[in-house]
Design a protein around this motif. Sequence first.
Motif, mmCIF file in Angstrom:
data_model
loop_
_atom_site.group_PDB
_atom_site.id
_atom_site.type_symbol
_atom_site.label_atom_id
_atom_site.label_comp_id
_atom_site.label_asym_id
_atom_site.label_seq_id
_atom_site.Cartn_x
_atom_site.Cartn_y
_atom_site.Cartn_z
ATOM 1 N N ASN A 1 20.722 -74.824 53.978
ATOM 2 C CA ASN A 1 20.686 -76.248 53.664
ATOM 3 C C ASN A 1 20.499 -76.380 52.157
ATOM 4 O O ASN A 1 19.406 -76.184 51.638
ATOM 5 C CB ASN A 1 19.530 -76.928 54.419
ATOM 6 C CG ASN A 1 19.502 -78.429 54.193
ATOM 7 O OD1 ASN A 1 20.405 -78.990 53.577
ATOM 8 N ND2 ASN A 1 18.467 -79.075 54.675
ATOM 9 N N HIS B 1 16.319 -76.282 47.499
ATOM 10 C CA HIS B 1 16.468 -77.374 46.542
ATOM 11 C C HIS B 1 16.748 -76.713 45.204
ATOM 12 O O HIS B 1 15.850 -76.355 44.458
ATOM 13 C CB HIS B 1 15.203 -78.233 46.479
ATOM 14 C CG HIS B 1 15.399 -79.486 45.684
ATOM 15 N ND1 HIS B 1 15.964 -80.613 46.227
ATOM 16 C CD2 HIS B 1 15.132 -79.787 44.382
ATOM 17 C CE1 HIS B 1 16.029 -81.566 45.313
ATOM 18 N NE2 HIS B 1 15.536 -81.076 44.180
ATOM 19 N N THR C 1 24.981 -76.740 55.153
ATOM 20 C CA THR C 1 24.929 -78.186 54.984
ATOM 21 C C THR C 1 24.601 -78.463 53.525
ATOM 22 O O THR C 1 23.699 -77.836 52.958
ATOM 23 C CB THR C 1 23.851 -78.825 55.875
ATOM 24 O OG1 THR C 1 24.107 -78.506 57.242
ATOM 25 C CG2 THR C 1 23.838 -80.334 55.716
ATOM 26 N N ASN C 2 25.337 -79.361 52.893
ATOM 27 C CA ASN C 2 25.029 -79.729 51.504
ATOM 28 C C ASN C 2 25.107 -81.233 51.340
ATOM 29 O O ASN C 2 25.790 -81.930 52.089
ATOM 30 C CB ASN C 2 25.976 -79.037 50.522
ATOM 31 C CG ASN C 2 27.346 -79.680 50.476
ATOM 32 O OD1 ASN C 2 27.909 -80.032 51.517
ATOM 33 N ND2 ASN C 2 27.916 -79.818 49.284
ATOM 34 N N ASN C 3 24.394 -81.744 50.330
ATOM 35 C CA ASN C 3 24.489 -83.168 50.019
ATOM 36 C C ASN C 3 24.776 -83.424 48.545
ATOM 37 O O ASN C 3 24.781 -84.564 48.104
ATOM 38 C CB ASN C 3 23.214 -83.917 50.445
ATOM 39 C CG ASN C 3 21.958 -83.352 49.812
ATOM 40 O OD1 ASN C 3 22.034 -82.632 48.818
ATOM 41 N ND2 ASN C 3 20.800 -83.675 50.373
ATOM 42 N N THR C 4 24.989 -82.350 47.788
ATOM 43 C CA THR C 4 25.400 -82.469 46.389
ATOM 44 C C THR C 4 26.480 -81.426 46.122
ATOM 45 O O THR C 4 26.794 -80.609 46.983
ATOM 46 C CB THR C 4 24.209 -82.247 45.434
ATOM 47 O OG1 THR C 4 23.607 -80.990 45.754
ATOM 48 C CG2 THR C 4 23.176 -83.353 45.551
ATOM 49 N N GLN D 1 20.225 -78.518 48.996
ATOM 50 C CA GLN D 1 19.860 -79.901 48.710
ATOM 51 C C GLN D 1 20.012 -80.289 47.252
ATOM 52 O O GLN D 1 19.717 -81.412 46.871
ATOM 53 C CB GLN D 1 18.405 -80.138 49.155
ATOM 54 C CG GLN D 1 18.180 -79.889 50.641
ATOM 55 C CD GLN D 1 16.719 -80.047 51.037
ATOM 56 O OE1 GLN D 1 15.879 -80.394 50.209
ATOM 57 N NE2 GLN D 1 16.424 -79.795 52.295
ATOM 58 N N GLY D 2 20.442 -79.369 46.430
ATOM 59 C CA GLY D 2 20.659 -79.684 45.024
ATOM 60 C C GLY D 2 21.957 -79.064 44.538
ATOM 61 O O GLY D 2 22.565 -78.234 45.219
ATOM 62 N N SER E 1 16.181 -73.651 53.475
ATOM 63 C CA SER E 1 16.497 -74.911 52.827
ATOM 64 C C SER E 1 16.234 -74.741 51.339
ATOM 65 O O SER E 1 15.111 -74.432 50.927
ATOM 66 C CB SER E 1 15.627 -76.035 53.403
ATOM 67 O OG SER E 1 15.920 -77.264 52.773
ATOM 68 N N ASN F 1 13.813 -71.948 46.062
ATOM 69 C CA ASN F 1 13.458 -73.280 46.549
ATOM 70 C C ASN F 1 12.552 -74.012 45.564
ATOM 71 O O ASN F 1 11.418 -73.597 45.312
ATOM 72 C CB ASN F 1 12.772 -73.169 47.906
ATOM 73 C CG ASN F 1 12.667 -74.521 48.591
ATOM 74 O OD1 ASN F 1 13.438 -75.432 48.291
ATOM 75 N ND2 ASN F 1 11.714 -74.659 49.486
#
Length: 345
Positions: free
Chosen positions: A268, A243, A285-288, A270-271, A241, A214
């Motif tokens: 999660n 990153h 869950t991913n956003n990238t 995030q990167g 989570s 992280n």
Amino acid sequence: MLNAFSSRRTALMSAAALATLLAAAPALAANPPSADAGLQALRDYNLIVLGNMTSNSDVEGRALVGGNLSGSGTMFTSPHGQSTATLPGVVVGGNLSGNFNLNNSSGAWIGGNDTATVNLNGVQTVKVGGSVTHVPNLNGSTLQQGIGSTAALSGLPMSLADYATSLSTLSTTLAGLTTTQANPVSLVSNNLNINVTGGGTGLAVIDLNDSLLNGNQVSINTEGYDTVVINVFNTVNTADSYHFNPGTFSTNAQTKIIWNFVGATTLNVQGQFEGSILAPLATLTNNTQINGSVAVDNFTQGGEVHMLNYEGHVSVPEPAGWALMILGFGGVGGLLRRRRAPEAA
């Protein structure tokens, strides 16, 4: 003198027998088929979701969703040579809803109902076990509907339940392996460096505390190894989570690395993530973007999944097999001792 010679010869026979068994150890310790099937699944599919998936992005390679697929996205966008001859680009065990593009003649097998608006790019075959609400513009493609779930999913290498079992077994098996690396991890000023050493060409195993991922920039050197398993152990709870900041990776490292998130139920990301994710109990869950194979329980997709599938060819040792083999050695040793006893008398 004769007895002494006989005893020495018997001892040599014992050593020879043990050497033969040790030489055969890799074969005796081979994975059960379910774990091997889990490895093959990571090669075959860019994305495996055992439960439900909500999509808001694209998947470059093959996708298998055991439950329902909803949302929007483009599937099979850049398969990089993956053949559509035996497996379709998209498999959905449940229902399909939303808006999707099926590219590169991917084909789709849907066990339930199809209420989605689907755009077919290229001539392909779509099999639907239930009904189709919006019949797509076929342009030479074939649509089979109302054929039942069994017929719609016929042709898969194994059942959806077996996919779940094989991936769970694979995760458990990998988690039980002994690390092969001494002090492979260093953390300096938020730069996490993982260096695999030893000059090996087969399997390397590393255990990692989840807290190190992280917020740190991660760089990995896989050296010449075929497969690098990184067992990520959660020391606080089963929800994480991450990153993840990618640093420098050795050539084709993403196709060699399996991140095994042991026991995790929530991930999660995030990167940008590099390497295959194995987390058969987790909701991801991913956003990238994720560059590698993904195998999870449920998936809320906010970033693309890219075609850098796992490409390793190793056979992973199975701990239970080693235990049985050692017991076998003990049995052989006892038998030889019993054979020597009359000569000593």
